[in-house]
Write an enzyme that holds these catalytic residues in place. Structure first.
Site, PDB file in Angstrom:
ATOM      1  N   LYS A 105       2.764 -14.606 -15.589  1.00 28.83           N
ATOM      2  CA  LYS A 105       2.865 -13.579 -16.634  1.00 28.83           C
ATOM      3  C   LYS A 105       3.248 -14.267 -17.939  1.00 28.83           C
ATOM      4  CE  LYS A 105       3.403  -9.601 -13.929  1.00 28.83           C
ATOM      5  NZ  LYS A 105       2.322  -8.645 -14.030  1.00 28.83           N
ATOM      6  N   ASP A 115       4.393 -10.894  -5.529  1.00 28.07           N
ATOM      7  CA  ASP A 115       3.658  -9.856  -6.269  1.00 28.07           C
ATOM      8  C   ASP A 115       2.151 -10.081  -6.202  1.00 28.07           C
ATOM      9  OD1 ASP A 115       3.391  -7.600  -7.959  1.00 28.07           O
ATOM     10  OD2 ASP A 115       3.219  -8.891  -9.720  1.00 28.07           O
ATOM     11  N   ASP A 144      12.844  16.939  -1.725  1.00 23.85           N
ATOM     12  CA  ASP A 144      13.443  15.668  -1.351  1.00 23.85           C
ATOM     13  C   ASP A 144      12.737  15.134  -0.107  1.00 23.85           C
ATOM     14  OD1 ASP A 144      16.403  14.383  -2.026  1.00 23.85           O
ATOM     15  OD2 ASP A 144      15.517  13.845  -0.076  1.00 23.85           O
ATOM     16  N   LYS A 185       0.513  -2.600  -1.439  1.00 20.16           N
ATOM     17  CA  LYS A 185       1.271  -3.833  -1.286  1.00 20.16           C
ATOM     18  C   LYS A 185       2.488  -3.798  -2.217  1.00 20.16           C
ATOM     19  CE  LYS A 185       0.522  -5.897  -5.152  1.00 20.16           C
ATOM     20  NZ  LYS A 185       1.318  -6.558  -6.025  1.00 20.16           N
ATOM     21  N   HIS A 218      -5.574  -4.191  -4.239  1.00 19.19           N
ATOM     22  CA  HIS A 218      -6.659  -3.665  -5.083  1.00 19.19           C
ATOM     23  C   HIS A 218      -7.672  -4.745  -5.461  1.00 19.19           C
ATOM     24  CE1 HIS A 218      -4.279  -5.018  -8.576  1.00 19.19           C
ATOM     25  NE2 HIS A 218      -5.385  -4.911  -9.286  1.00 19.19           N
ATOM     26  N   HIS A 241      -3.287 -10.935  -3.722  1.00 26.28           N
ATOM     27  CA  HIS A 241      -4.519 -10.994  -4.523  1.00 26.28           C
ATOM     28  C   HIS A 241      -5.142 -12.391  -4.490  1.00 26.28           C
ATOM     29  CE1 HIS A 241      -3.107  -7.197  -5.726  1.00 26.28           C
ATOM     30  NE2 HIS A 241      -2.552  -7.483  -6.879  1.00 26.28           N
ATOM     31  N   GLU A 271      -1.824 -13.624 -16.940  1.00 26.17           N
ATOM     32  CA  GLU A 271      -1.700 -12.363 -17.683  1.00 26.17           C
ATOM     33  C   GLU A 271      -0.917 -12.621 -18.959  1.00 26.17           C
ATOM     34  OE1 GLU A 271      -1.078  -8.748 -14.923  1.00 26.17           O
ATOM     35  OE2 GLU A 271      -0.104 -10.418 -13.932  1.00 26.17           O
ATOM     36  N   LYS A 277     -12.108  -4.788  -6.097  1.00 25.46           N
ATOM     37  CA  LYS A 277     -12.758  -5.159  -7.367  1.00 25.46           C
ATOM     38  C   LYS A 277     -14.187  -5.598  -7.102  1.00 25.46           C
ATOM     39  CE  LYS A 277      -8.766  -6.725  -9.995  1.00 25.46           C
ATOM     40  NZ  LYS A 277      -8.727  -6.660 -11.443  1.00 25.46           N
TER      41      LYS A 277
END
Ligand code: BG6
Length: 461
Positions: A317, A226, A84, A139, A169, A231, A207, A173
């Site tokens: 999305k 998000d 834990d 993030k 990320h 990004h 996406e 790239k």
């Protein structure tokens, strides 16, 4: 910079580790770049063997034709500390395991929900593990400007800024990093890369998938938190920045900081939020949720280079196609010289930078139409980078490698993170209505309202 001698993965049995980190570690092992023990920490009641089997499965699911010997080599590096996070025994066991490995400079990778970062950082401190280690955080860094400042304050009370590696990320790239090389290694581009020649910039990050399996997380963030604040903003920084003085981390981040200093906070009137029909039925999503799965906005960068150029940005999305693209549209030539057939005027030159799958660049140019007349028509000059340049590394391979060697170049700096929250803060404070859109569309038609000098968004390639 000193090379780390152990990698500790918090959240080692979780989704991020499975989808991204183990496949990345496999590639590093394959290239002979992984020379340290990897210690997982997780609450799951697994043995070391369960953990190794899980990691091996994660690799073989993601990597086509994974070499069993390399998978085995990777698995031999793995240990699991089960316990834990609130139990002092877990931290003592981690400290002892690292001591057994002789580790003096561990990297602590937080593949855990952000609300756990402060407690984990404090626990590391309680057993003295913070003194030499580096910390890698995923993030979102906070939920808004105030919480980002508070999170940075807590992390700074334990780790200095040069030991905090904030992962976005997109910075890892190759295709995004290429924006810098593309812009600053081609003399052809720099003279036109400004308000005098560029009419507008459009960026799409779309996406096809919805929130599959991540409903509960996604419903607590939405598209702005998000991907937009992080990004998307990093892509804009690379497209808009002045030439950095050199490649060192802080020189690049200084230029990104200047872009964001000149960017005006989002005007809620220049923002449209959408939600795909069916989102509210996804597992983990509130049936009355007003969280956005789509956002379209017009941004302004009030700098000498960009004043007056609209930056149109869309993320979402469940859209028609998966694509990440930036299109730089140039002004029309001042006079139509070549139009003997009386057709429509030639289209504008566009530079279409593909940053997702099939990354590359397409220049839309004009050339003479075959035949007796002097007329012009559009031709595309297109390069697929993978075909031209060969194998690209995955973002997480490069980011893990950077954290191990201690290079901060591909990580987000505190001031940049806080400023990008400030830029999106008006949209969080005054989100406005949410417009429904159908799956596989290009979002709600209301998104056109943010366009001021054109009628429609460009469709990505
Ligand atoms: C992540 C977001 O950071 O980026 C996801 O949390 C999103 O919602 C993903 O799907 C997109 O990354 P990529 O590399 O597939 O474009």
């Amino acid at each position: 910079m000193t090379v780390a001698d152990a990698l500790v993965l918090f959240g080692a049995t979780g989704d991020l580790a499975k989808r991204k980190l183990f496949p990345a570690l496999y590639q590093m092992e394959r290239r002979g770049e992984l020379a340290l023990p990897v210690v997982g920490v997780a609450r799951s009641e697994w043995s070391d063997e369960d953990f190794r089997t899980h990691a091996a499965e994660a690799v073989t699911t993601s990597v086509a034709n994974a070499d069993p010997e390399i998978v085995e080599g990777l698995c031999k590096r793995l240990d699991l500390i089960q316990g834990d996070y609130g139990d002092v025994a877990t931290w003592e066991s981690l400290r002892d395991t690292l001591a057994d490995h002789g580790a003096k400079l561990p990297v602590f990778y937080m593949a855990i929900p952000p609300e756990m970062f402060p407690a984990v950082a404090e626990a590391l401190k309680s057993v003295g593990l913070h003194k030499r280690g580096r910390i890698v955080v995923e993030k979102p860094f906070g939920r808004d400007h105030a919480s980002a400042v508070a999170l940075n304050k807590t992390l700074h009370s334990i780790f200095s800024e040069d030991r905090i590696f904030r992962i976005d990320h997109y910075l890892g790239k190759e295709s995004v990093e290429d924006l810098l090389v593309f812009r600053f290694s081609n003399m052809l581009l720099e003279p036109v890369w400004n308000r005098h020649y560029v009419r507008r910039v459009q960026i799409t990050m779309s996406e096809q998938i919805g929130v599959e399996g991540r409903g509960s997380f996604y419903d607590s963030v939405g598209a702005i938190r998000d991907v937009f604040q992080n990004h998307l903003m990093q892509i804009i920084a690379f497209l808009a920045m002045e030439p950095p003085v050199g490649p060192e981390a802080n020189l690049l981040r200084d230029e990104a900081a200047k872009v964001f200093a000149s960017m005006k906070p989002l005007d809620p009137k220049a923002l449209v939020r959408g939600q795909y029909v069916g989102y509210r039925d996804e597992d983990g999503v509130d049936p009355e949720s007003t969280v956005e799965t789509f956002a379209a906005a017009r941004l302004e960068i009030d700098s000498w280079r960009w004043a007056g150029v609209p930056w149109y940005v869309r993320v979402g999305k469940a859209l028609a196609k998966t694509s990440t693209e930036a299109v730089i549209e140039l002004h029309q030539p001042p006079r139509m010289l070549f139009d003997e057939a009386g057709g429509p005027p030639p289209g504008r030159n566009e530079i279409r930078l593909r940053l997702g799958d099939h990354d590359g660049v397409t220049f839309a140019l004009q050339a003479k139409t075959p035949g007796p007349n002097l007329d012009s028509q559009e031709i595309d000059v297109d390069v697929d980078f993978a075909a031209a340049l060969g194998e690209r590394q995955e973002a997480y391979e490069r980011l893990l490698g950077d954290a191990i060697v201690g290079s901060l170049r591909r990580f987000a700096r505190q001031d940049v993170v806080e400023r990008t929250w400030e830029i999106v803060q008006p949209a969080l404070d005054e989100p406005g209505p949410i417009h429904p859109y159908f799956r596989a569309s290009w979002g709600p038609t209301e998104a056109d309202h943010v366009l001021i000098d054109c009628d429609a968004w460009l469709i990505p390639d």
